[in-house]
Structure formats: structure tokens, C-alpha cells
Design a protein around this motif. Sequence first.
Motif, PDB file in Angstrom:
ATOM      1  N   ASP A  11       0.752  -1.175  -0.078  1.00 57.83           N
ATOM      2  CA  ASP A  11      -0.035  -0.453  -0.107  1.00 57.83           C
ATOM      3  C   ASP A  11       0.364   0.861   0.030  1.00 57.83           C
ATOM      4  O   ASP A  11       0.350   2.067  -0.837  1.00 57.83           O
ATOM      5  CB  ASP A  11      -0.757  -0.097   0.887  1.00 57.83           C
ATOM      6  CG  ASP A  11      -2.099  -1.034   1.154  1.00 57.83           C
ATOM      7  OD1 ASP A  11      -1.968  -1.277  -0.239  1.00 57.83           O
ATOM      8  OD2 ASP A  11      -2.414  -1.396   2.114  1.00 57.83           O
ATOM      9  N   THR A  13       4.091   1.476  -0.769  1.00 57.72           N
ATOM     10  CA  THR A  13       4.806   1.729  -2.135  1.00 57.72           C
ATOM     11  C   THR A  13       3.312   1.991  -3.329  1.00 57.72           C
ATOM     12  O   THR A  13       4.297   2.988  -4.907  1.00 57.72           O
ATOM     13  CB  THR A  13       5.562   0.491  -1.966  1.00 57.72           C
ATOM     14  OG1 THR A  13       4.451  -0.404  -2.776  1.00 57.72           O
ATOM     15  CG2 THR A  13       6.619   0.063  -1.488  1.00 57.72           C
ATOM     16  N   THR A  14       2.731   1.395  -3.121  1.00 63.27           N
ATOM     17  CA  THR A  14       1.977   2.138  -4.026  1.00 63.27           C
ATOM     18  C   THR A  14       1.721   3.493  -4.590  1.00 63.27           C
ATOM     19  O   THR A  14       1.731   4.331  -5.543  1.00 63.27           O
ATOM     20  CB  THR A  14       0.488   1.186  -4.194  1.00 63.27           C
ATOM     21  OG1 THR A  14       0.679   0.049  -4.511  1.00 63.27           O
ATOM     22  CG2 THR A  14      -0.183   1.221  -5.601  1.00 63.27           C
ATOM     23  N   GLU A  15       1.399   3.638  -3.232  1.00 61.75           N
ATOM     24  CA  GLU A  15       1.123   5.850  -2.980  1.00 61.75           C
ATOM     25  C   GLU A  15       2.073   6.384  -3.471  1.00 61.75           C
ATOM     26  O   GLU A  15       2.353   7.624  -4.038  1.00 61.75           O
ATOM     27  CB  GLU A  15       0.209   6.111  -1.680  1.00 61.75           C
ATOM     28  CG  GLU A  15      -0.975   5.544  -1.074  1.00 61.75           C
ATOM     29  CD  GLU A  15      -1.195   5.728  -2.492  1.00 61.75           C
ATOM     30  OE1 GLU A  15      -1.381   7.065  -2.462  1.00 61.75           O
ATOM     31  OE2 GLU A  15      -2.960   5.190  -2.598  1.00 61.75           O
ATOM     32  N   GLN A  17       4.523   5.584  -5.164  1.00 62.68           N
ATOM     33  CA  GLN A  17       4.691   5.167  -7.009  1.00 62.68           C
ATOM     34  C   GLN A  17       3.616   6.458  -7.562  1.00 62.68           C
ATOM     35  O   GLN A  17       4.257   7.073  -8.367  1.00 62.68           O
ATOM     36  CB  GLN A  17       4.375   3.773  -7.582  1.00 62.68           C
ATOM     37  CG  GLN A  17       5.886   3.299  -7.276  1.00 62.68           C
ATOM     38  CD  GLN A  17       5.345   1.874  -7.657  1.00 62.68           C
ATOM     39  OE1 GLN A  17       4.393   1.246  -7.501  1.00 62.68           O
ATOM     40  NE2 GLN A  17       6.682   1.283  -8.444  1.00 62.68           N
ATOM     41  N   ARG A  18       2.557   6.672  -7.238  1.00 61.60           N
ATOM     42  CA  ARG A  18       1.948   7.406  -7.517  1.00 61.60           C
ATOM     43  C   ARG A  18       2.290   9.202  -7.960  1.00 61.60           C
ATOM     44  O   ARG A  18       1.784   9.273  -8.404  1.00 61.60           O
ATOM     45  CB  ARG A  18      -0.360   6.950  -6.970  1.00 61.60           C
ATOM     46  CG  ARG A  18      -0.432   5.830  -7.225  1.00 61.60           C
ATOM     47  CD  ARG A  18      -1.693   5.468  -6.994  1.00 61.60           C
ATOM     48  NE  ARG A  18      -2.422   4.690  -7.230  1.00 61.60           N
ATOM     49  CZ  ARG A  18      -3.755   3.518  -6.794  1.00 61.60           C
ATOM     50  NH1 ARG A  18      -4.029   4.470  -5.297  1.00 61.60           N
ATOM     51  NH2 ARG A  18      -3.655   2.662  -6.598  1.00 61.60           N
ATOM     52  N   ALA A  19       2.927   8.991  -6.773  1.00 58.99           N
ATOM     53  CA  ALA A  19       3.061  10.087  -6.442  1.00 58.99           C
ATOM     54  C   ALA A  19       4.579  10.323  -7.184  1.00 58.99           C
ATOM     55  O   ALA A  19       4.876  11.175  -7.094  1.00 58.99           O
ATOM     56  CB  ALA A  19       2.784  10.593  -4.643  1.00 58.99           C
ATOM     57  N   HIS A  20       5.152   9.704  -7.439  1.00 55.97           N
ATOM     58  CA  HIS A  20       6.899   9.662  -7.646  1.00 55.97           C
ATOM     59  C   HIS A  20       7.716  10.041  -7.408  1.00 55.97           C
ATOM     60  O   HIS A  20       8.180  10.941  -7.630  1.00 55.97           O
ATOM     61  CB  HIS A  20       6.145  10.727  -9.290  1.00 55.97           C
ATOM     62  CG  HIS A  20       5.039  10.427 -10.560  1.00 55.97           C
ATOM     63  ND1 HIS A  20       5.360   9.648 -11.460  1.00 55.97           N
ATOM     64  CD2 HIS A  20       3.816  11.163 -10.663  1.00 55.97           C
ATOM     65  CE1 HIS A  20       4.266   8.902 -11.941  1.00 55.97           C
ATOM     66  NE2 HIS A  20       3.510   9.928 -11.819  1.00 55.97           N
ATOM     67  N   HIS A  21       7.345   9.569  -5.505  1.00 55.52           N
ATOM     68  CA  HIS A  21       8.660   9.514  -5.173  1.00 55.52           C
ATOM     69  C   HIS A  21       9.423   8.565  -4.951  1.00 55.52           C
ATOM     70  O   HIS A  21       8.879   7.081  -5.374  1.00 55.52           O
ATOM     71  CB  HIS A  21       7.742   9.867  -3.482  1.00 55.52           C
ATOM     72  CG  HIS A  21       6.773  11.227  -3.216  1.00 55.52           C
ATOM     73  ND1 HIS A  21       7.720  12.062  -4.129  1.00 55.52           N
ATOM     74  CD2 HIS A  21       5.894  11.325  -2.740  1.00 55.52           C
ATOM     75  CE1 HIS A  21       6.910  13.508  -3.246  1.00 55.52           C
ATOM     76  NE2 HIS A  21       5.182  12.654  -2.951  1.00 55.52           N
TER      77      HIS A  21
END
Length: 277
Positions: A11, A13-15, A17-21
Motif C-alpha cells: 500500500d 509503495t503504491t502510493e 509510486q503514484r506520487a512519483h516519489h
Amino acid sequence: MPLAGDEYVLDVTTELQRAHHPFYLIFCRSVWHHPLRTDAPPLYTEVLFNQVAPDYLEGLVVVLPGGAAPAPGVLRDAALVAALLHRAAALPDAPHPRDLKFLLPKPLLALREPRPQRWASWVAAEWPAASQLAPAAAKAKVLQVLSRWPLFGSSFFAVRRVTGGSAGEWREHVLALNRRGVHLLHPATHETDTHWPYSELISTRKVRSEDGTLFLDVKCGSLLQQRVTRLQAEQAHEVARLVRQYVALQRDHHHHRDDHRDHRDHRDHAHSPTADY
């Protein structure tokens, strides 16, 4: 920062990745209740070695009694570990004296005695045996040697503690959490200033002041006599989490031991001879 107990890796890591952090996953052992495994797979040794070696070289597990050099046995261990660290890096040749600054803990290098020439001699004496080991075996040997040191298996935190009552001053400490309890260490010598076994810990409570400073109140003692120590700790949440885990593990261990004793007593009673009346 450590994941909370109710957070899931995927959860988080998915967030990210979505935020491109950008992010890194670092796996480490935070609770050292059980001893090292001797039958562990290579990855187990690799993870623990990469966690322990930086703390060791930084000097976190080194105790300097009265600010002086440790006992001769500790110095011999340090010389052996230096040779093993060199071999763990898969280096085939003996370490050069200039390599010692990368192989010995900073507090030991800062001592007036032993001098660098003596360290070089000690490490050179340990090298022939260390050089015969494979790098993975050298890493396992490092863990084995350091596991005898009192502060091995500790999680370290920088804290401040108020002394001298309500109008007292704040003193810097290193807080070490391990299977033996909570230790407040002198920041330079790492001698234990205060030790709280988990059996004496009643509770911990996180407090945030109006200016956002985070504190941890540690309540110790018994039901009849209690005392509260306030620590200023940026990682108060992580300290409280580890304390809860250690307390739970020790409680489970004691319950298991008591159950085993009760079972043994019941078995012995069942097989004991009875008198004839």
C-alpha cells in the motif's frame, strides 16, 4: 521511516509510486529477543551484517569505561573483527595500516592507547586465519564475535532527559533498547546511566508540547511505588513500539516457561509413588 503496525508495504509503495516519489526499502531486524541463528541462510546473515556493521564502526556498541580503553578482551575482539571486515569485502590481500580507519570503531581510533602501530600489529596477527574464510563466512563470524558484547542487538536513539526536578536541565543520552531492557547511556562513553528491565516498565505515553516537541513519559516501578521519567525523543513513536514488542515477547516467554513448569510438575506428581493405607 519505519512502517506503522497497521501499514502494508505494498500500500505504501503504491502510493509513493503514484506520487512519483523515489523510495528505498530497507529491511532490518528491530527486535533482538532470540539469539542469532547458526543454521541461517546467506540472506539472513547478509541483512544482519549490513545492519550491524555500520553501528559497530560508528562506535554505538563500544563501551569506554570511564572514557578509557575497554578491557583487553574487547580490544582483541576489535582486532579480529577488523580482519574479518576486510575479508568480508572479498579483499585477498592483508589490510594496510591506512585501512584501519575503515575497519575499527571511531571511539577506539580516537583513544591515545592503543596506538595505530599496535592496532596494525594486532590486525595483522588475525589476518592469516581470517583470510582463509569466504566473505560470507567472515560476515557470519563478525556477528558471532560481536554477539558477545553487551550492547549487541540494540536499537539506538538520541534522547534528552530532564534532571534535577521541574527546574532541572536537559541532559543528552543515547537510549539503547535490547532484550535486557531500556538503557540510558552516556553519549560519549556509552556507560549505562540508567537501566530499566522490562519487568519494571509499567507504561509509556507519548506527549506533544504546544510547540510540537515530542516527549515520551516512561513509567517504572511497582503498583505501590512508581516514578515517571520524561524523555525528549524525535522517534518516540518507534521507541514506544519497540518497548511494547519486547514486553509482549518477555510476557509470552514467561507464560510459556510457567506452562512448561506446570506440565512437568503435573507429570512428576502423576508418576510419584503413593502410600498404602
